[in-house]
Design a protein around this motif. Structure first.
Motif, PDB file in Angstrom:
ATOM      1  N   GLY A 179      -3.571 -14.253   2.031  1.00  0.00           N
ATOM      2  CA  GLY A 179      -4.626 -13.851   2.031  1.00  0.00           C
ATOM      3  C   GLY A 179      -5.301 -13.651   0.628  1.00  0.00           C
ATOM      4  O   GLY A 179      -4.909 -14.202  -0.481  1.00  0.00           O
ATOM      5  N   ARG A 180      -6.090 -12.352   0.298  1.00  0.00           N
ATOM      6  CA  ARG A 180      -6.354 -12.244  -1.000  1.00  0.00           C
ATOM      7  C   ARG A 180      -5.299 -11.707  -1.765  1.00  0.00           C
ATOM      8  O   ARG A 180      -5.525 -11.985  -3.090  1.00  0.00           O
ATOM      9  CB  ARG A 180      -7.412 -10.956  -0.831  1.00  0.00           C
ATOM     10  CG  ARG A 180      -6.796  -9.637  -0.996  1.00  0.00           C
ATOM     11  CD  ARG A 180      -7.971  -8.478  -0.276  1.00  0.00           C
ATOM     12  NE  ARG A 180      -6.932  -7.768   0.378  1.00  0.00           N
ATOM     13  CZ  ARG A 180      -7.130  -6.509   1.087  1.00  0.00           C
ATOM     14  NH1 ARG A 180      -8.546  -6.062   0.985  1.00  0.00           N
ATOM     15  NH2 ARG A 180      -6.514  -5.930   1.901  1.00  0.00           N
ATOM     16  N   GLY A 181      -4.182 -11.147  -1.504  1.00  0.00           N
ATOM     17  CA  GLY A 181      -2.880 -11.160  -2.354  1.00  0.00           C
ATOM     18  C   GLY A 181      -3.039  -9.803  -3.254  1.00  0.00           C
ATOM     19  O   GLY A 181      -2.458  -9.912  -4.499  1.00  0.00           O
ATOM     20  N   SER A 182      -3.862  -8.800  -3.030  1.00  0.00           N
ATOM     21  CA  SER A 182      -3.559  -7.490  -3.748  1.00  0.00           C
ATOM     22  C   SER A 182      -2.358  -6.994  -3.890  1.00  0.00           C
ATOM     23  O   SER A 182      -1.898  -6.465  -4.822  1.00  0.00           O
ATOM     24  CB  SER A 182      -4.893  -6.729  -3.299  1.00  0.00           C
ATOM     25  OG  SER A 182      -4.511  -6.001  -2.226  1.00  0.00           O
ATOM     26  N   ASN A 183      -1.346  -7.050  -2.771  1.00  0.00           N
ATOM     27  CA  ASN A 183      -0.386  -6.583  -2.988  1.00  0.00           C
ATOM     28  C   ASN A 183       0.576  -7.447  -3.844  1.00  0.00           C
ATOM     29  O   ASN A 183       1.565  -6.949  -4.487  1.00  0.00           O
ATOM     30  CB  ASN A 183       0.569  -6.582  -1.583  1.00  0.00           C
ATOM     31  CG  ASN A 183       0.146  -5.067  -0.709  1.00  0.00           C
ATOM     32  OD1 ASN A 183       0.278  -4.131  -0.978  1.00  0.00           O
ATOM     33  ND2 ASN A 183      -0.644  -5.205   0.262  1.00  0.00           N
ATOM     34  N   ALA A 213       3.742 -10.363   1.766  1.00  0.00           N
ATOM     35  CA  ALA A 213       2.579  -9.290   1.285  1.00  0.00           C
ATOM     36  C   ALA A 213       1.416  -9.841   1.978  1.00  0.00           C
ATOM     37  O   ALA A 213       0.621 -10.841   1.298  1.00  0.00           O
ATOM     38  CB  ALA A 213       2.782  -9.562  -0.191  1.00  0.00           C
ATOM     39  N   GLY A 214       0.953  -9.464   2.990  1.00  0.00           N
ATOM     40  CA  GLY A 214      -0.014  -9.923   3.719  1.00  0.00           C
ATOM     41  C   GLY A 214       0.062 -11.184   4.305  1.00  0.00           C
ATOM     42  O   GLY A 214      -0.894 -12.148   4.232  1.00  0.00           O
ATOM     43  N   ILE A 262       5.174  -5.380   4.377  1.00  0.00           N
ATOM     44  CA  ILE A 262       4.445  -3.977   4.447  1.00  0.00           C
ATOM     45  C   ILE A 262       3.528  -4.126   5.406  1.00  0.00           C
ATOM     46  O   ILE A 262       2.843  -5.132   5.779  1.00  0.00           O
ATOM     47  CB  ILE A 262       3.651  -3.911   2.996  1.00  0.00           C
ATOM     48  CG1 ILE A 262       3.017  -2.369   3.028  1.00  0.00           C
ATOM     49  CG2 ILE A 262       2.517  -4.899   2.851  1.00  0.00           C
ATOM     50  CD1 ILE A 262       2.895  -2.305   1.802  1.00  0.00           C
ATOM     51  N   HIS A 263       3.374  -2.922   6.075  1.00  0.00           N
ATOM     52  CA  HIS A 263       2.535  -2.647   7.291  1.00  0.00           C
ATOM     53  C   HIS A 263       1.738  -1.654   6.982  1.00  0.00           C
ATOM     54  O   HIS A 263       1.967  -0.689   6.580  1.00  0.00           O
ATOM     55  CB  HIS A 263       3.381  -2.572   8.470  1.00  0.00           C
ATOM     56  CG  HIS A 263       2.708  -2.420   9.863  1.00  0.00           C
ATOM     57  ND1 HIS A 263       1.822  -3.402  10.463  1.00  0.00           N
ATOM     58  CD2 HIS A 263       2.304  -1.241  10.612  1.00  0.00           C
ATOM     59  CE1 HIS A 263       1.305  -2.986  11.371  1.00  0.00           C
ATOM     60  NE2 HIS A 263       1.475  -1.825  11.571  1.00  0.00           N
ATOM     61  N   PRO A 264       0.383  -1.750   7.403  1.00  0.00           N
ATOM     62  CA  PRO A 264      -0.637  -0.632   7.031  1.00  0.00           C
ATOM     63  C   PRO A 264      -0.515   0.348   8.199  1.00  0.00           C
ATOM     64  O   PRO A 264      -1.828   0.791   8.786  1.00  0.00           O
ATOM     65  CB  PRO A 264      -2.278  -1.291   7.047  1.00  0.00           C
ATOM     66  CG  PRO A 264      -1.803  -2.526   7.948  1.00  0.00           C
ATOM     67  CD  PRO A 264      -0.461  -2.939   8.096  1.00  0.00           C
ATOM     68  N   GLN A 309      -4.810  -0.124  10.888  1.00  0.00           N
ATOM     69  CA  GLN A 309      -5.647   0.972  10.719  1.00  0.00           C
ATOM     70  C   GLN A 309      -6.646   1.312  11.587  1.00  0.00           C
ATOM     71  O   GLN A 309      -7.018   2.531  11.774  1.00  0.00           O
ATOM     72  CB  GLN A 309      -6.548   0.359   9.098  1.00  0.00           C
ATOM     73  CG  GLN A 309      -5.743   0.079   8.152  1.00  0.00           C
ATOM     74  CD  GLN A 309      -5.350  -1.450   8.083  1.00  0.00           C
ATOM     75  OE1 GLN A 309      -5.335  -2.091   9.122  1.00  0.00           O
ATOM     76  NE2 GLN A 309      -5.640  -2.144   6.910  1.00  0.00           N
ATOM     77  N   LEU A 332      -4.556   1.013   1.361  1.00  0.00           N
ATOM     78  CA  LEU A 332      -4.246  -0.049   0.529  1.00  0.00           C
ATOM     79  C   LEU A 332      -3.889   0.326  -0.965  1.00  0.00           C
ATOM     80  O   LEU A 332      -2.999   0.102  -1.484  1.00  0.00           O
ATOM     81  CB  LEU A 332      -5.671  -1.049   0.518  1.00  0.00           C
ATOM     82  CG  LEU A 332      -5.391  -2.385  -0.347  1.00  0.00           C
ATOM     83  CD1 LEU A 332      -4.240  -3.438   0.404  1.00  0.00           C
ATOM     84  CD2 LEU A 332      -6.502  -3.083  -0.660  1.00  0.00           C
ATOM     85  N   GLU A 339      -0.430   1.212  -0.633  1.00  0.00           N
ATOM     86  CA  GLU A 339       0.481   0.115  -0.268  1.00  0.00           C
ATOM     87  C   GLU A 339       0.751  -0.649  -1.850  1.00  0.00           C
ATOM     88  O   GLU A 339       1.761  -1.021  -2.052  1.00  0.00           O
ATOM     89  CB  GLU A 339      -0.418  -1.187   0.247  1.00  0.00           C
ATOM     90  CG  GLU A 339      -0.568  -0.628   1.809  1.00  0.00           C
ATOM     91  CD  GLU A 339      -1.382  -1.789   2.513  1.00  0.00           C
ATOM     92  OE1 GLU A 339      -1.211  -2.946   2.073  1.00  0.00           O
ATOM     93  OE2 GLU A 339      -2.036  -1.516   3.304  1.00  0.00           O
TER      94      GLU A 339
HETATM   95  C1  GRF Z   1      -2.543  -5.227   3.703  1.00  0.00           C
HETATM   96  O1  GRF Z   1      -3.401  -4.308   4.305  1.00  0.00           O
HETATM   97  C2  GRF Z   1      -1.016  -5.281   4.252  1.00  0.00           C
HETATM   98  O2  GRF Z   1      -0.627  -4.140   4.636  1.00  0.00           O
HETATM   99  C3  GRF Z   1      -1.350  -6.076   5.593  1.00  0.00           C
HETATM  100  O3  GRF Z   1      -2.171  -7.174   5.263  1.00  0.00           O
HETATM  101  C4  GRF Z   1      -3.112  -6.508   4.059  1.00  0.00           C
HETATM  102  C5  GRF Z   1      -2.823  -7.714   2.803  1.00  0.00           C
HETATM  103  O4  GRF Z   1      -3.776  -7.311   2.008  1.00  0.00           O
HETATM  104  N1  GRF Z   1      -0.032  -6.728   6.086  1.00  0.00           N
HETATM  105  P1  GRF Z   1      -3.645  -8.292   0.352  1.00  0.00           P
HETATM  106  O5  GRF Z   1      -3.652  -9.671   0.901  1.00  0.00           O
HETATM  107  O6  GRF Z   1      -2.187  -7.902  -0.254  1.00  0.00           O
HETATM  108  O7  GRF Z   1      -4.768  -7.810  -0.268  1.00  0.00           O
END
Ligand code: GRF
Length: 204
Positions: free
Chosen positions: A10-14, A87-88, A108-110, A122, A171, A174
């Motif tokens: 996805g967006r890849g912020s982690n 990471a997502g 990672i799990h939210p 969440q 987040l 995270e």
């Molecule tokens: C995060 O909330 C992570 O915990 C979950 O998916 C989301 C990914 O966000 N597994 P990002 O792509 O890293 O922005």
């Protein structure tokens, strides 16, 4: 220096938080690949900016999950990372891959596991009415969000929270917890014994 590969959908912020920690010298590792199951995600743009090679295994191009997972496994062999970081990454990883990379794959799990595994951690926390929520970085095993826990960080839940506000608060944590866990792994400071992950003190 460890070879780190990141799987993201996805967006890849982690992913970006880990790249930033590497750039700051906080992680004894280099990011050798971004693996994604979706050719259209923002994480790919982030990888390009950071000069990280991108491996696209586009789920939509495969007839079924078995064929997709076979190519994913091959790619993971070729990349030959010391650590695979989910990471997502939005797919359940098949048992063949999990078994092969046990101890070398983290997620990672939210939510504060073992509460609220699976999708929408969440939202589950909000609906349940907990006062403390958070995130968990854990090793991947054959269960759903079930492997040994490396790092957890907690946040308060407020009466006027909605999914978006709680999601943002989690987040932010995270982005601290994940690079911290990756740094500990890359410094060889994690000792796994059954369900327990012991963190060795920093070398003097
Ligand atoms: C995060 O909330 C992570 O915990 C979950 O998916 C989301 C990914 O966000 N597994 P990002 O792509 O890293 O922005």
């Amino acid at each position: 220096m460890k070879r780190i590969a990141v799987l993201a959908s996805g967006r890849g912020s982690n992913f970006q938080a880990i790249l930033d920690a590497i750039a700051r010298g906080e992680i004894n590792g280099e990011c050798v690949a971004l693996i994604t199951d979706n050719k259209d995600v923002h994480a790919i743009e982030l990888a390009k900016i950071a000069d990280v090679p991108v491996v696209v295994i586009n789920f939509g191009d495969y007839p079924d999950r078995t064929a997709f997972e076979a190519d994913l496994l091959t790619a993971m062999h070729v990349i030959n990372a010391d650590l695979f970081v989910c990471a997502g990454y939005r797919r359940i990883i098949g048992v063949d891959i999990v078994r092969e990379f046990v101890g070398k794959m983290i997620n990672i799990h939210p939510a504060l596991l073992p509460s609220f595994p699976g999708l929408y951690g969440q939202r589950q926390a909000l609906e349940y009415g907990v006062k403390i929520a958070g995130c968990t970085v854990h090793f991947v095993d054959e269960g759903l969000d079930a492997g040994p826990i490396i790092v957890q960080r907690a946040v308060p839940v407020f009466d006027d929270d909605d999914e978006k506000s709680l999601d943002e608060r989690i987040l932010a944590q995270e982005h601290i917890a994940f690079p911290e866990a990756v740094a500990l792994f890359c410094a060889d400071r994690l000792i796994v014994s059954g369900r327990h992950v012991r963190i060795l003190p920093e070398a003097p």
